[in-house]
Design a protein around this motif. Structure first.
Motif, PDB file in Angstrom:
ATOM      1  N   GLU A 327      54.968  11.177  10.674  1.00 57.51           N
ATOM      2  CA  GLU A 327      55.288  10.196   9.734  1.00 57.51           C
ATOM      3  C   GLU A 327      54.658   8.724  10.289  1.00 57.51           C
ATOM      4  OE1 GLU A 327      58.157   8.912   5.794  1.00 57.51           O
ATOM      5  OE2 GLU A 327      58.818  10.333   7.574  1.00 57.51           O
ATOM      6  N   GLN A 328      55.435   8.402  11.374  1.00 61.32           N
ATOM      7  CA  GLN A 328      55.182   7.263  12.044  1.00 61.32           C
ATOM      8  C   GLN A 328      53.688   6.883  12.432  1.00 61.32           C
ATOM      9  OE1 GLN A 328      57.877   6.815  14.984  1.00 61.32           O
ATOM     10  NE2 GLN A 328      59.697   6.239  13.937  1.00 61.32           N
ATOM     11  N   ALA A 329      53.189   8.001  12.728  1.00 60.53           N
ATOM     12  CA  ALA A 329      51.621   8.059  13.205  1.00 60.53           C
ATOM     13  C   ALA A 329      50.876   7.896  12.237  1.00 60.53           C
ATOM     14  CB  ALA A 329      51.489   9.240  14.147  1.00 60.53           C
ATOM     15  N   LEU A 330      51.187   8.361  11.001  1.00 59.32           N
ATOM     16  CA  LEU A 330      50.413   8.039   9.621  1.00 59.32           C
ATOM     17  C   LEU A 330      50.503   6.706   9.247  1.00 59.32           C
ATOM     18  CD1 LEU A 330      50.952  11.659   7.729  1.00 59.32           C
ATOM     19  CD2 LEU A 330      48.808  10.847   8.778  1.00 59.32           C
ATOM     20  N   SER A 331      51.759   6.070   9.443  1.00 61.50           N
ATOM     21  CA  SER A 331      52.013   4.882   8.847  1.00 61.50           C
ATOM     22  C   SER A 331      51.250   3.960   9.553  1.00 61.50           C
ATOM     23  CB  SER A 331      53.519   4.719   9.015  1.00 61.50           C
ATOM     24  OG  SER A 331      53.701   3.263   8.616  1.00 61.50           O
ATOM     25  N   LEU A 335      47.896   5.253   6.465  1.00 60.74           N
ATOM     26  CA  LEU A 335      47.987   6.617   5.785  1.00 60.74           C
ATOM     27  C   LEU A 335      49.419   7.120   5.290  1.00 60.74           C
ATOM     28  CD1 LEU A 335      45.431   8.600   7.944  1.00 60.74           C
ATOM     29  CD2 LEU A 335      45.146   7.375   5.736  1.00 60.74           C
ATOM     30  N   GLY A 336      49.492   7.444   3.879  1.00 63.92           N
ATOM     31  CA  GLY A 336      50.752   8.340   3.592  1.00 63.92           C
ATOM     32  C   GLY A 336      49.929   9.807   3.243  1.00 63.92           C
ATOM     33  N   ALA A 337      50.885  10.458   2.712  1.00 62.37           N
ATOM     34  CA  ALA A 337      50.711  11.801   2.614  1.00 62.37           C
ATOM     35  C   ALA A 337      49.426  11.980   1.659  1.00 62.37           C
ATOM     36  CB  ALA A 337      51.929  12.713   2.220  1.00 62.37           C
ATOM     37  N   HIS A 338      49.345  11.430   0.647  1.00 64.11           N
ATOM     38  CA  HIS A 338      48.118  11.513  -0.290  1.00 64.11           C
ATOM     39  C   HIS A 338      46.872  11.150   0.305  1.00 64.11           C
ATOM     40  CE1 HIS A 338      49.918  12.714  -4.115  1.00 64.11           C
ATOM     41  NE2 HIS A 338      50.996  12.172  -3.803  1.00 64.11           N
ATOM     42  N   SER A 339      46.936   9.641   0.838  1.00 64.62           N
ATOM     43  CA  SER A 339      45.795   9.249   1.467  1.00 64.62           C
ATOM     44  C   SER A 339      45.202  10.006   2.580  1.00 64.62           C
ATOM     45  CB  SER A 339      45.976   7.867   2.006  1.00 64.62           C
ATOM     46  OG  SER A 339      47.092   7.732   2.796  1.00 64.62           O
ATOM     47  N   ALA A 340      46.098  10.747   3.221  1.00 67.80           N
ATOM     48  CA  ALA A 340      45.848  11.609   4.661  1.00 67.80           C
ATOM     49  C   ALA A 340      45.277  12.775   3.966  1.00 67.80           C
ATOM     50  CB  ALA A 340      47.120  11.806   5.267  1.00 67.80           C
ATOM     51  N   ASP A 342      43.608  13.271   1.132  1.00 69.82           N
ATOM     52  CA  ASP A 342      42.315  12.913   0.697  1.00 69.82           C
ATOM     53  C   ASP A 342      41.545  12.741   1.749  1.00 69.82           C
ATOM     54  OD1 ASP A 342      43.281  12.786  -2.029  1.00 69.82           O
ATOM     55  OD2 ASP A 342      43.547  10.639  -1.937  1.00 69.82           O
ATOM     56  N   ALA A 343      41.823  12.290   2.869  1.00 71.20           N
ATOM     57  CA  ALA A 343      40.501  12.242   4.099  1.00 71.20           C
ATOM     58  C   ALA A 343      40.388  13.498   4.667  1.00 71.20           C
ATOM     59  CB  ALA A 343      41.337  11.185   4.943  1.00 71.20           C
ATOM     60  N   LEU A 344      41.296  14.338   4.531  1.00 71.45           N
ATOM     61  CA  LEU A 344      41.200  15.557   5.201  1.00 71.45           C
ATOM     62  C   LEU A 344      40.311  16.665   4.416  1.00 71.45           C
ATOM     63  CD1 LEU A 344      44.866  16.013   6.871  1.00 71.45           C
ATOM     64  CD2 LEU A 344      42.611  15.727   8.059  1.00 71.45           C
ATOM     65  N   GLY A 345      40.446  16.442   2.945  1.00 69.61           N
ATOM     66  CA  GLY A 345      40.028  17.271   1.955  1.00 69.61           C
ATOM     67  C   GLY A 345      40.920  18.419   1.787  1.00 69.61           C
ATOM     68  N   LEU A 346      42.189  18.230   1.869  1.00 68.70           N
ATOM     69  CA  LEU A 346      43.424  18.970   1.736  1.00 68.70           C
ATOM     70  C   LEU A 346      44.335  18.714   0.411  1.00 68.70           C
ATOM     71  CD1 LEU A 346      44.372  20.164   5.204  1.00 68.70           C
ATOM     72  CD2 LEU A 346      43.104  21.650   3.687  1.00 68.70           C
ATOM     73  N   VAL A 351      50.022  18.327   3.671  1.00 65.46           N
ATOM     74  CA  VAL A 351      50.548  17.389   4.249  1.00 65.46           C
ATOM     75  C   VAL A 351      52.154  17.325   4.181  1.00 65.46           C
ATOM     76  CG1 VAL A 351      50.643  14.882   4.876  1.00 65.46           C
ATOM     77  CG2 VAL A 351      48.445  16.436   4.383  1.00 65.46           C
ATOM     78  N   ARG A 352      52.551  17.360   3.156  1.00 64.04           N
ATOM     79  CA  ARG A 352      54.029  17.217   2.558  1.00 64.04           C
ATOM     80  C   ARG A 352      54.751  18.425   3.454  1.00 64.04           C
ATOM     81  NH1 ARG A 352      53.357  15.930  -3.819  1.00 64.04           N
ATOM     82  NH2 ARG A 352      53.425  13.790  -3.655  1.00 64.04           N
ATOM     83  N   THR A 353      54.177  19.666   3.676  1.00 63.92           N
ATOM     84  CA  THR A 353      54.837  20.498   4.247  1.00 63.92           C
ATOM     85  C   THR A 353      55.121  20.239   5.418  1.00 63.92           C
ATOM     86  OG1 THR A 353      53.976  22.402   3.020  1.00 63.92           O
ATOM     87  CG2 THR A 353      54.828  22.868   5.033  1.00 63.92           C
ATOM     88  N   TRP A 354      54.315  19.461   6.319  1.00 63.08           N
ATOM     89  CA  TRP A 354      54.445  18.965   7.695  1.00 63.08           C
ATOM     90  C   TRP A 354      55.507  17.944   8.004  1.00 63.08           C
ATOM     91  CZ3 TRP A 354      48.558  18.672   7.707  1.00 63.08           C
ATOM     92  CH2 TRP A 354      47.774  19.831   7.646  1.00 63.08           C
ATOM     93  N   LEU A 355      55.722  17.476   6.803  1.00 65.73           N
ATOM     94  CA  LEU A 355      56.481  16.070   6.787  1.00 65.73           C
ATOM     95  C   LEU A 355      58.077  16.338   6.415  1.00 65.73           C
ATOM     96  CD1 LEU A 355      53.951  13.508   5.356  1.00 65.73           C
ATOM     97  CD2 LEU A 355      54.731  13.542   7.588  1.00 65.73           C
ATOM     98  N   ASN A 356      58.034  17.421   5.511  1.00 68.40           N
ATOM     99  CA  ASN A 356      59.697  17.706   4.780  1.00 68.40           C
ATOM    100  C   ASN A 356      60.412  18.217   5.576  1.00 68.40           C
ATOM    101  OD1 ASN A 356      61.388  17.741   2.731  1.00 68.40           O
ATOM    102  ND2 ASN A 356      60.335  19.392   1.685  1.00 68.40           N
ATOM    103  N   TRP A 357      61.516  17.535   5.905  1.00 66.18           N
ATOM    104  CA  TRP A 357      62.697  18.090   6.418  1.00 66.18           C
ATOM    105  C   TRP A 357      63.905  18.009   5.879  1.00 66.18           C
ATOM    106  CZ3 TRP A 357      62.630  20.303  11.489  1.00 66.18           C
ATOM    107  CH2 TRP A 357      61.649  20.011  12.372  1.00 66.18           C
TER     108      TRP A 357
END
Length: 390
Positions: A327-331, A335-340, A342-346, A351-357
């Motif tokens: 999350e910090q690296a994206l910030s 990048l947030g979850a949505h913009s990341a 979009d950039a990946l095409g996913l 992305v939320r699955t990788w961030l959700n604890w």
């Protein structure tokens, strides 16, 4: 754009596995012949634009993601015999999801922490060598010899390990570890409420799982997955020994035991759990390893634990942990979850699955009462029994 059928097939297969779909399920959802799915995944058949769009829609990605040039990642397999009670489908799902996540990290050019995880080069059958090695890993993680591991996941991240959540368990196992293109990754179960209303896994089990998987990454870097049950038991015992030494190093643990009177009772073990943030049953194993108690004493303690119904719910609630690096690296990359996504095409759900604890409260919205921050008492007279409410 020219697309290599082999690249497209590999991407389709990975996302299909992440979604826990069979080839028949993808065939039905995307309206593609079942036999054709197999040929596509093996790079023996391409897709026209309409079929490509349907497959992409089914898998939750842009068509461009599927035709993007790629290479098969170099991935170490988890120690599969250790997951003998987990379905191959479940293990394949997390292996594929980890590969997708690591490719995303590299594609987004996220700045990773340098890997500081030492590699074990001694005798794996030497318990003393594993104890010494755990001290080296603690030092690399920035811990002093008598420090409590306040947050095991953060220490793993400090060593350069990418830690990602799992939504469920792999049979009896709460995590797995692997390397993808050389990047060390640990997957650990995030907390959820089970059918009985208890949080699973408990915070102390989650911490032990992360330390155990850290042990696999460091101890077994050059060891192939075990092929027999005895081999599996051996590598598990080695990772267990490492985890115990990493979370509860011998000298300060025994010093605390001596300060508490020196007698190994359930009351004393509860006090030690408050300090070190590890399970009471794990402390029984640890003190047996260190020769403080014998088998008979350990069996007596296990019987007392069972009689008090502590096998499913021990006293002293240890708080759960979560990773922060991704999350910090994206910030830092704006990048947030949505913009990341979009950039990946996913789809953003990946992305939320990788961030959700967060605690999964889908069964029961009532949260358990009380968690205990892991800390040393300020002095030998300080109370260690008070629970801190959320």
């Amino acid at each position: 754009m020219f697309s290599d059928p082999a690249d497209t097939g590999q991407r389709i297969q990975r996302l299909r596995l992440v979604n826990s779909w069979s080839q028949a399920q993808l065939s039905e959802t995307a309206a593609v012949a079942t036999g054709l799915v197999s040929m596509i995944e093996h790079g023996r058949h391409g897709l026209d634009s309409d079929s490509l769009q349907r497959v992409a829609d089914s898998l939750g990605c842009a068509p461009e993601y599927l035709v993007r040039p790629s290479r098969q990642p170099i991935t170490t397999r988890p120690w599969l015999r250790a997951y003998a009670d987990a379905s191959k489908k479940a293990v394949d799902r997390y292996v594929a999801d980890t590969e997708v996540a690591v490719e995303a990290i590299e594609s987004l050019r996220l700045k990773r922490l340098p890997e500081l995880l030492p590699t074990f080069d001694d005798d794996l059958n030497d318990d003393h060598a594993i104890e010494e090695f755990a001290r080296d890993v603690r030092s690399a993680a920035g811990l002093q010899s008598d420090d409590v591991v306040g947050n095991c996941i953060r220490r793993a991240e400090r060593l350069g390990v990418v830690v990602l959540p799992m939504d469920d368990e792999l049979g009896r196992h709460l995590g797995l570890s692997m390397r993808v293109d050389g990047i060390p990754v640990i997957r650990a179960s995030r907390p959820r409420l089970d059918q009985s209303g208890l949080v699973s896994p408990s915070g102390d089990r989650q911490r032990f799982t992360v330390a155990h998987e850290l042990g696999h990454l460091a101890l077994h870097a050059t060891t192939p997955p075990p092929s027999t049950a005895p081999q599996a038991r051996l590598v598990e015992q080695q990772a267990h020994r490492f985890a115990g030494a990493f979370l509860a190093p011998a000298e300060p643990l025994l010093s605390d035991l001596d300060r508490l009177g020196g007698r190994v009772t359930l009351s004393t073990l509860t006090r030690l759990k408050e300090i070190w943030g590890v399970a009471i049953k794990m402390l029984v194993v640890r003190l047996r390893q260190l020769g403080l108690i014998d088998d008979q004493h350990a069996r007596s303690l296990y019987k007392q634990i069972s009689a008090r119904k502590w096998n499913t719910s021990e006293p002293v609630a240890v708080s759960h942990e979560q990773a922060v690096w991704l999350e910090q690296a994206l910030s830092r990359a704006d990048l947030g979850a949505h913009s990341a996504a979009d950039a990946l095409g996913l789809d953003v759900r990946y992305v939320r699955t990788w961030l959700n604890w967060d605690l999964d409260t889908s069964i029961n919205e009532d949260l358990p009462e009380g968690v205990l921050p892991i800390r040393r008492p300020a002095s030998k007279h300080a109370s260690t029994h008070q629970l801190i409410r959320r």
